[in-house]
Design a protein around this motif. Sequence first.
Motif, PDB file in Angstrom:
ATOM      1  N   ALA A  14       0.831  -1.195   0.000  1.00 30.82           N
ATOM      2  CA  ALA A  14       0.000   0.000   0.000  1.00 30.82           C
ATOM      3  C   ALA A  14       0.874   1.257   0.000  1.00 30.82           C
ATOM      4  CB  ALA A  14      -0.933   0.002   1.210  1.00 30.82           C
ATOM      5  N   ALA A  15       1.997   1.202   0.704  1.00 31.16           N
ATOM      6  CA  ALA A  15       2.910   2.350   0.757  1.00 31.16           C
ATOM      7  C   ALA A  15       3.531   2.615  -0.617  1.00 31.16           C
ATOM      8  CB  ALA A  15       4.001   2.110   1.790  1.00 31.16           C
ATOM      9  N   GLU A  16       3.895   1.554  -1.321  1.00 27.59           N
ATOM     10  CA  GLU A  16       4.466   1.718  -2.665  1.00 27.59           C
ATOM     11  C   GLU A  16       3.435   2.319  -3.616  1.00 27.59           C
ATOM     12  OE1 GLU A  16       7.783  -1.677  -3.477  1.00 27.59           O
ATOM     13  OE2 GLU A  16       5.728  -2.392  -3.198  1.00 27.59           O
ATOM     14  N   LEU A  17       2.206   1.875  -3.495  1.00 31.39           N
ATOM     15  CA  LEU A  17       1.146   2.393  -4.355  1.00 31.39           C
ATOM     16  C   LEU A  17       0.891   3.874  -4.071  1.00 31.39           C
ATOM     17  CD1 LEU A  17      -0.730   1.601  -6.608  1.00 31.39           C
ATOM     18  CD2 LEU A  17      -2.386   0.877  -4.909  1.00 31.39           C
ATOM     19  N   ARG A  18       0.907   4.263  -2.803  1.00 35.09           N
ATOM     20  CA  ARG A  18       0.751   5.687  -2.443  1.00 35.09           C
ATOM     21  C   ARG A  18       1.890   6.513  -3.031  1.00 35.09           C
ATOM     22  NH1 ARG A  18      -0.911   3.581   2.481  1.00 35.09           N
ATOM     23  NH2 ARG A  18       1.170   3.832   3.368  1.00 35.09           N
ATOM     24  N   THR A  19       3.105   5.993  -2.899  1.00 33.64           N
ATOM     25  CA  THR A  19       4.274   6.694  -3.448  1.00 33.64           C
ATOM     26  C   THR A  19       4.155   6.827  -4.956  1.00 33.64           C
ATOM     27  OG1 THR A  19       5.656   5.863  -1.650  1.00 33.64           O
ATOM     28  CG2 THR A  19       6.796   6.658  -3.622  1.00 33.64           C
ATOM     29  N   LEU A  20       3.728   5.770  -5.619  1.00 26.29           N
ATOM     30  CA  LEU A  20       3.539   5.801  -7.067  1.00 26.29           C
ATOM     31  C   LEU A  20       2.544   6.891  -7.449  1.00 26.29           C
ATOM     32  CD1 LEU A  20       3.878   4.619  -9.935  1.00 26.29           C
ATOM     33  CD2 LEU A  20       2.118   2.944  -9.335  1.00 26.29           C
ATOM     34  N   LYS A  21       1.427   6.974  -6.749  1.00 26.72           N
ATOM     35  CA  LYS A  21       0.411   7.994  -7.028  1.00 26.72           C
ATOM     36  C   LYS A  21       0.966   9.400  -6.827  1.00 26.72           C
ATOM     37  CE  LYS A  21      -3.602   5.183  -5.881  1.00 26.72           C
ATOM     38  NZ  LYS A  21      -4.714   4.977  -4.948  1.00 26.72           N
ATOM     39  N   GLN A  22       1.689   9.599  -5.735  1.00 31.62           N
ATOM     40  CA  GLN A  22       2.251  10.918  -5.435  1.00 31.62           C
ATOM     41  C   GLN A  22       3.269  11.350  -6.485  1.00 31.62           C
ATOM     42  OE1 GLN A  22       3.808  10.251  -1.522  1.00 31.62           O
ATOM     43  NE2 GLN A  22       1.858  10.692  -0.497  1.00 31.62           N
ATOM     44  N   LEU A  23       4.141  10.445  -6.853  1.00 26.19           N
ATOM     45  CA  LEU A  23       5.182  10.773  -7.829  1.00 26.19           C
ATOM     46  C   LEU A  23       4.586  11.015  -9.215  1.00 26.19           C
ATOM     47  CD1 LEU A  23       7.986   8.323  -6.671  1.00 26.19           C
ATOM     48  CD2 LEU A  23       7.904  10.799  -6.342  1.00 26.19           C
ATOM     49  N   ALA A  24       3.573  10.242  -9.573  1.00 28.65           N
ATOM     50  CA  ALA A  24       2.918  10.442 -10.870  1.00 28.65           C
ATOM     51  C   ALA A  24       2.231  11.803 -10.893  1.00 28.65           C
ATOM     52  CB  ALA A  24       1.910   9.333 -11.130  1.00 28.65           C
ATOM     53  N   LYS A  25       1.561  12.142  -9.806  1.00 30.90           N
ATOM     54  CA  LYS A  25       0.864  13.431  -9.715  1.00 30.90           C
ATOM     55  C   LYS A  25       1.855  14.593  -9.817  1.00 30.90           C
ATOM     56  CE  LYS A  25      -2.577  15.844  -6.961  1.00 30.90           C
ATOM     57  NZ  LYS A  25      -3.404  15.811  -5.741  1.00 30.90           N
ATOM     58  N   ALA A  26       3.069  14.390  -9.292  1.00 26.29           N
ATOM     59  CA  ALA A  26       4.098  15.418  -9.334  1.00 26.29           C
ATOM     60  C   ALA A  26       4.780  15.503 -10.696  1.00 26.29           C
ATOM     61  CB  ALA A  26       5.142  15.160  -8.256  1.00 26.29           C
ATOM     62  N   GLY A  27       4.472  14.565 -11.595  1.00 28.63           N
ATOM     63  CA  GLY A  27       5.065  14.589 -12.928  1.00 28.63           C
ATOM     64  C   GLY A  27       6.442  13.968 -13.006  1.00 28.63           C
ATOM     65  N   THR A  28       6.789  13.124 -12.047  1.00 31.42           N
ATOM     66  CA  THR A  28       8.088  12.452 -12.024  1.00 31.42           C
ATOM     67  C   THR A  28       8.156  11.428 -13.155  1.00 31.42           C
ATOM     68  OG1 THR A  28       8.025  12.663  -9.621  1.00 31.42           O
ATOM     69  CG2 THR A  28       9.679  11.181 -10.536  1.00 31.42           C
ATOM     70  N   PRO A  29       9.247  11.403 -13.911  1.00 28.41           N
ATOM     71  CA  PRO A  29       9.380  10.418 -14.997  1.00 28.41           C
ATOM     72  C   PRO A  29       9.345   8.982 -14.464  1.00 28.41           C
ATOM     73  CG  PRO A  29      11.102  12.080 -15.126  1.00 28.41           C
ATOM     74  CD  PRO A  29      10.400  12.292 -13.831  1.00 28.41           C
ATOM     75  N   THR A  30       8.789   8.077 -15.257  1.00 29.90           N
ATOM     76  CA  THR A  30       8.657   6.690 -14.812  1.00 29.90           C
ATOM     77  C   THR A  30      10.003   6.058 -14.489  1.00 29.90           C
ATOM     78  OG1 THR A  30       8.593   5.950 -17.108  1.00 29.90           O
ATOM     79  CG2 THR A  30       6.486   6.227 -15.992  1.00 29.90           C
ATOM     80  N   SER A  31      11.050   6.426 -15.196  1.00 28.69           N
ATOM     81  CA  SER A  31      12.369   5.844 -14.912  1.00 28.69           C
ATOM     82  C   SER A  31      12.848   6.240 -13.519  1.00 28.69           C
ATOM     83  CB  SER A  31      13.391   6.278 -15.964  1.00 28.69           C
ATOM     84  OG  SER A  31      13.491   7.684 -15.994  1.00 28.69           O
TER      85      SER A  31
END
Length: 67
Positions: free
Chosen positions: A14-31
């Motif tokens: 669940a923590a990884e999924l939250r981090t993924l959502k936050q980073l995607a929202k911030a526009g962080t590149p997938t790499s």
Amino acid sequence: MAKRPSNDGAGWSAAELRTLKQLAKAGTPTSQVAKELGRTAAAVQQKAMRAGISFRAAKKSAAKKKK
């Protein structure tokens, strides 16, 4: 052959999924997200797609803010 992360094939916490959502929202590149989470870029993209998380929406909103 490329080296696989140690958590290759492991489920997402669940923590990884939250981090993924936050980073995607911030526009962080997938790499970069992949490096931070210790996953492959393909795994990050696939999980985002399955979870309904869009990296494109973040890029578009970031581009609008720059103007």
